[in-house]
Design a protein around this motif. Structure first.
Motif, short mmCIF file in Angstrom:
data_model
loop_
_atom_site.label_atom_id
_atom_site.label_comp_id
_atom_site.label_asym_id
_atom_site.label_seq_id
_atom_site.Cartn_x
_atom_site.Cartn_y
_atom_site.Cartn_z
N LEU C 114 0.72 -1.12 -0.16
CA LEU C 114 -0.10 0.05 -0.03
C LEU C 114 1.01 1.30 -0.20
O LEU C 114 1.72 1.23 0.73
CB LEU C 114 -0.96 -0.08 1.40
CG LEU C 114 -1.51 -1.20 1.52
CD1 LEU C 114 -2.59 -1.11 2.80
CD2 LEU C 114 -2.68 -1.59 0.29
N ILE C 123 -6.57 4.48 -2.26
CA ILE C 123 -5.82 3.42 -2.73
C ILE C 123 -6.94 2.32 -3.42
O ILE C 123 -6.75 1.60 -4.46
CB ILE C 123 -5.28 2.74 -1.52
CG1 ILE C 123 -4.01 3.70 -1.13
CG2 ILE C 123 -4.89 1.16 -1.78
CD1 ILE C 123 -3.21 2.99 -0.02
N PRO C 161 -2.34 4.04 5.37
CA PRO C 161 -2.02 2.74 5.65
C PRO C 161 -1.25 2.48 7.08
O PRO C 161 -1.68 1.28 7.61
CB PRO C 161 -1.36 2.27 4.52
CG PRO C 161 -1.39 3.40 3.39
CD PRO C 161 -1.92 4.53 4.26
#
Lengths: 385, 351, 332
Positions: C114, C123, C161
């Protein structure tokens, strides 16, 4: 609301936006101090400027006059703007509870992180003060940095109230020269690095993204460019052009220092292309522009920004060095480098003159380095909460 | 093995390693993270004890605490670590250095980062021998090749002259084991030694460790998250959750009759083998452990497992269950497991 | 379980025909071995619609390279990849990009997969943005739905993330692949970096999604116990070649190739005091200098003279493909 809250920044501070409060409050304090101190100059400048708006006789404006007008407008305008924004937010706060934004932009998070880092905040504050001083220097000193005064009565005076750093051998106020000289040094630092980073990022990005043979050829070309001794090139160019214009110096320094940036960007790109998130984006069908601008560059931005700030310090040193060698900015226009150069013979008798200019260089370079180190931490989203 | 000729341990009451109430805390800007908080664990002479738990439960910190190698800002905040009768936490740094590597060795998950990339593996093993045993250069070299042979390194004379990057992952782990065994330790702490390796190589390394244990009479503290592996190699298993042991017992008991709901959850997560009892494969292999290990900065009140426990009661939220011992040497920290311990006791009585 | 019914008139959903992938070795390495690495050496496989194929093998055997070829990210030196009967390497760039919507991958490393500078919403929604699917409001809606389907709260949308645990990140990676509603997902070691308790949750999700969206899977793993649970058919790879392929039931109950047998013997059974010994000896040889003949012979306890000389062919016996001289000789 207490009466104290009317001072700009304090309400912000109370509401939890501490960094913003401190910056705003301090800036306002400095501006008010300058305005009170030089109210006579500002008032007169603004009156003359206003008078020119009325049709009639207009005496021609010199560079110094424009400089003074801009500085006065900047100080008074900033004070008015800060007061107005404080008033607006006070009224808003009275009307309804401040809406808490759920999603803060990355830049807000980044700014908060930067200010939380003490060293970086110190560097940033120092730089803000230096650049503010460079812009409003006509208000900070009544003397002209270039024109020579009474050669007999005012030559090489020691520091006093009237001349905090004394005068030089041409009877000019040294503090004024250093203040005006900061304009050159700071401008050279910013613009030359701006040129170097722009070229370097583009070159490095192309080489790193394409990879393979393109990368090989571009990197060998870069190696050849790096092999040229830059001082020799600078001297040659100056001689060929027969010019020592500040813009030429900026352009030459910029054009000679982008290679390091290009290498850095290319290296970052090669590493990032191996990352799984990059490959995931390729697998999703992302095209080259998206890959470069949304995935590679943002992730490479931290080292680029950090190295750029560190480079600004180096460039200021380089300009000072050139001026010291007599190749940079020419007297009587002041720059930190040529102040030291011109007064090199006085290092024992009037040591404070070269020392003050040197200290200014050191302060600026240190401030940029502190900021660079702080940026390195602050730009990492993992450090943000 | 040992040059001091340790007295044979008295029956049962003095194990080689006895950890009592060990606390290791990390104090940072955000507060104190209790990575290990009241750990009790015994490793008997010549036995393998498995320490199992999810990542973040404090297994590795516990192991590093035994060697007093906790990285700052970590700090051992209390408890005792009795090794062959001496409290390691009370030794001065010099005495502790003599224990590390010489009496207690440790091997890690990633052998590449534990080896110096610019020295040959042979010289790295020889270095340890010269440091601890004061051997001459030549003796140390001969010994190191001998050790490589012992860990069944193919062509040990040749491999001794190679650099870590020239070896495969399995060979590097063999080198690590050879270094760990160089000074004839009595306790080996193995922290996930096979996790980074390929499956066939994993099996080889495990076989090697078991053989060496038999040959040398080593005690092994084996840290892993793989309960299946422990079931096969460990005599005793200790299950760690949120900085503490929640269940302890012989491997057979833990696998066949888990008492703590966490242990049951871990076991239920393991995929069963086809053709060995389980019929259809989609049949209820539902995950029985929802949620994640709690943040050591904010450990839950009462029983630390209660937010994930399917059986949690009001009492579990309030009271922290102590680690209770049964007559058969089984230990469990759960308010609700009492009934089963009683059953067990009844069974014992019947016999 | 039975082999999926093959309708001879219809091609399988994904078909790879004698793929070969070569990598040029770097100069420093080249000095010792050959100039190039044959990462994938003549691999053919077929995956039927709705099926899960397990691809098993140790590191360096070419599994991930094969996956990248199947996704169209890497052009093979020779061979073809057909999806729904169409050769993806014969397509134009644009067509291929259109196809990428239907082929997705879930990667191994939940930390590296990520982009650390992107919010979860961006994302997961990236594929939708690339392929310009729906308005931005619709995309957001789809992202929220997908995240929730993968067991994450809608509040995850605006977070980064690093704020998530390994298991949650893997769910984000799954949501990213799922957002485009693909038909075929390659799972590249999806759980090997996770804790056991989280592993079972992710595998559960994998099974549910397949059911719900009628997906076709290729599951790459080295943990055979997971492959056994999830896959209909299994292919075992060793140093760039497939050495055994058959229905999962057959491979696990009656493995023929000695390498498959060794792999199976390496799985801990999880029964106290029942350690099996005799897994494969030695390490996987360097793919730069693969052994001649059968590539497994230096580690094979049953190796014969012929194994050292001739590479065995992958022979098909009623759907059970094995490349081993021993198996070829005896009626299976």
């Amino acid at each position: 609301m207490r009466i104290l809250d009317l001072w700009p920044g304090i309400a912000d501070y109370r509401r939890g936006r501490r960094a913003r409060g401190v910056v705003l409050g301090a800036l306002f304090l400095v501006l008010i101090a300058v305005a009170v101190w030089r109210h006579a100059v500002i008032g007169e400048t603004l009156r003359t400027a206003l008078a020119r708006l009325v049709p009639g006789e207009r005496p021609p404006l010199g560079v110094r006059d424009i400089d003074r007008i801009v500085s006065s407008l900047l100080v008074s305008g900033s004070i008015a703007a800060i007061l107005a924004s404080t008033a607006i937010s006070a009224v808003r706060a009275g009307r309804r509870a401040p809406a808490r934004r759920e999603r803060e932009s990355r830049w807000v998070l980044f700014g908060r992180q930067l200010l939380r880092n003490r060293l970086a905040a110190t560097g940033l504050a120092l730089l803000a003060a230096l650049y503010l001083a460079a812009i409003i220097c006509p208000l900070l000193t009544p003397y002209d940095p270039v024109s020579q005064g009474d050669m007999l009565a005012e030559r090489l005076l020691p520091p006093s109230i009237a001349h905090p750093l004394g005068t030089d051998s041409f009877s000019r106020d040294v503090l004024s020269r250093i203040l005006y000289g900061s304009r050159i040094s700071l401008l050279v630092g910013l613009l030359a690095v701006g040129i170097a980073v722009s070229i370097g990022v583009i070159y490095g990005a192309v080489a790193g993204y394409c990879g393979g043979r393109v990368d090989g050829v571009m990197m060998r070309a870069l190696d050849m460019l790096m092999a040229f001794p830059s001082i020799v090139i600078i001297i040659t160019v100056m001689h060929l052009w027969r010019s020592y214009s500040i813009w030429l110096i900026i352009a030459v320094i910029g054009l000679l220092s982008w290679m390091g940036v290009a290498r850095l960007v290319r290296g970052q790109f090669l590493v990032l292309k191996q990352k799984e998130f990059y490959q995931a984006a390729v697998a999703l069908g992302a095209g080259p522009l998206r890959l470069i601008f949304l995935h590679l560059l943002p992730n490479a931005s931290t080292p680029i920004i950090v190295s750029a700030t560190l480079r600004v310090g180096n460039t200021i040193l380089l300009e000072a060095g050139l001026s010291y060698l007599g190749l940079g900015v020419q007297s009587p226009t002041p720059s930190w480098g040529n102040i030291i150069y011109d007064n090199r013979n006085l290092i024992f008798s009037h040591w404070w003159i070269p020392f003050a200019a040197g200290l200014a260089i050191v302060l600026t370079v240190v401030a940029y380095n502190l900021l660079g180190d702080g940026l390195r931490d602050a730009l990492d989203p993992r450090m943000q909460e | 093995m040992s040059e001091t000729g340790r007295p044979t341990p008295a029956l049962n009451d003095s194990p080689l390693l006895r950890i009592r109430g060990l606390k290791t805390h990390f104090t940072g800007a955000e507060g104190t993270a209790r990575a290990v908080d009241g750990l009790d664990l015994d490793v008997e002479e010549g036995k393998t004890v498995g320490l199992v738990g999810e990542s973040g439960c404090g297994k590795t910190v516990a192991a590093l605490s035994v060697l007093r190698l906790v990285p700052p800002p970590g700090r051992i905040a209390g408890g005792e670590v009795l090794f062959a009768g001496r409290d390691l936490l009370k030794l001065d740094e010099k005495a502790m250095r003599a224990v590390r590597g010489r009496r207690i060795s440790m091997i890690f998950q990633e052998p590449m980062t534990s080896l110096n990339p610019v020295l040959t593996v042979g010289s790295q093993i020889a270095e340890a021998l010269r440091l601890h045993l004061g051997l001459s250069r030549r003796e140390a070299r001969a010994r190191s090749i001998d050790l490589l042979r012992r860990v069944r390194m193919p062509a040990p004379e040749m491999r001794a002259g190679e650099y870590p990057h020239q070896l495969s992952g399995g060979m590097r782990q063999r080198v690590m084991i050879a270094m760990a065994l160089a000074c004839g330790p009595s306790l080996l702490i193995a922290d996930e030694p096979t996790t980074a390796l390929d499956v066939t190589v994993q099996a080889q390394i495990i076989d090697l460790l078991l053989d060496l244990q038999e040959e040398l009479g080593l005690s092994i503290l084996f840290i892993t998250h793989d309960l299946r592996l422990l079931a096969e190699i460990a005599g005793e298993i200790a299950v760690m959750y949120a900085a503490r042991i929640v269940e302890r017992g012989s491997a057979a008991e833990i696998i066949e009759r888990p008492l703590h709901p966490y242990t049951r959850g871990l076991l239920a997560c393991l995929p069963g083998r086809r053709g060995e009892g389980s019929e259809a494969r989609d049949e209820q292999w539902a995950p029985s452990l929802a949620g994640a290990v709690p943040d050591p900065l904010r450990l839950p009140s009462g029983c630390r497992f209660h937010p994930r426990c399917p059986l949690a009661e009001e009492r579990c939220r309030r009271e922290d269950p102590p680690l209770r011992l049964s007559s058969s040497g089984r230990a469990v920290a759960c308010h609700l497991a009492e009934l089963e311990t009683r059953d067990e006791r009844a069974e014992e009585d019947e016999r | 379980m039975s082999e999926p019914a093959t309708d001879s008139s219809r091609a399988p959903f994904v078909r790879a025909r004698s793929l070969e992938v070569r990598f040029a070795a770097r100069a420093a390495i080249r000095a010792r071995g050959r100039g190039e690495v044959l990462a994938v050496d003549g691999v053919s496989l077929a995956i039927e619609r709705g099926e899960t194929l397990g691809l098993v093998g140790e590191s360096g055997c070419g599994k991930t390279t094969l996956a990248r070829v199947l996704l169209g990210l890497l052009r093979p030196a020779s061979g073809k990849v057909e999806i729904d009967g169409r050769d993806i390497f014969a397509m134009s760039r644009r067509e291929l990009r259109r196809w990428r919507r239907d082929l997705q991958i879930v990667q191994q490393d939940p930390f590296g997969s990520l982009d650390p500078r992107w919010r979860i919403g961006a994302i997961v929604g990236e594929g939708l943005a690339i392929h310009r699917i729906g308005t931005s409001g619709e995309r957001r809606q789809r992202v929220v739905e997908t995240l929730q389907r993968c067991g994450l709260p809608a509040a995850a949308l605006d977070r980064f993330p690093h704020e998530f645990s390994g298991g949650q990140r893997q769910r984000i990676g799954i949501a990213r692949a799922l957002a485009l509603r693909p038909e075929f997902i390659i799972w590249d070691e999806p759980v090997s970096a996770l804790d056991v308790s989280v592993q079972s949750q992710i595998i559960q999700l994998l099974l549910e999604l397949k059911e719900e969206y009628g997906l076709t899977y290729l599951l790459i793993a080295h943990d055979l116990s997971i492959v056994e649970r999830v896959c209909d058919r299994v292919a075992v790879m060793y140093l760039g070649r497939i050495v055994e392929a058959a229905g999962a039931e057959r491979v696990f109950r009656r493995p023929v190739h000695p390498y498959t047998q060794a792999l199976l013997a390496s799985i801990p059974a999880g029964r106290p005091g029942r350690r099996r010994r005799g897994a494969a000896a030695g390490d996987v040889p360097s793919p730069l200098a693969p052994p001649p003949g059968c590539r497994y012979h230096p580690r094979c306890p049953l190796a014969m003279e012929v194994c050292r000389r001739e590479p065995p062919a992958l022979l098909d016996r009623s759907g059970h493909r094995v490349a081993c001289h021993l198996a070829a000789g005896s009626p299976h």
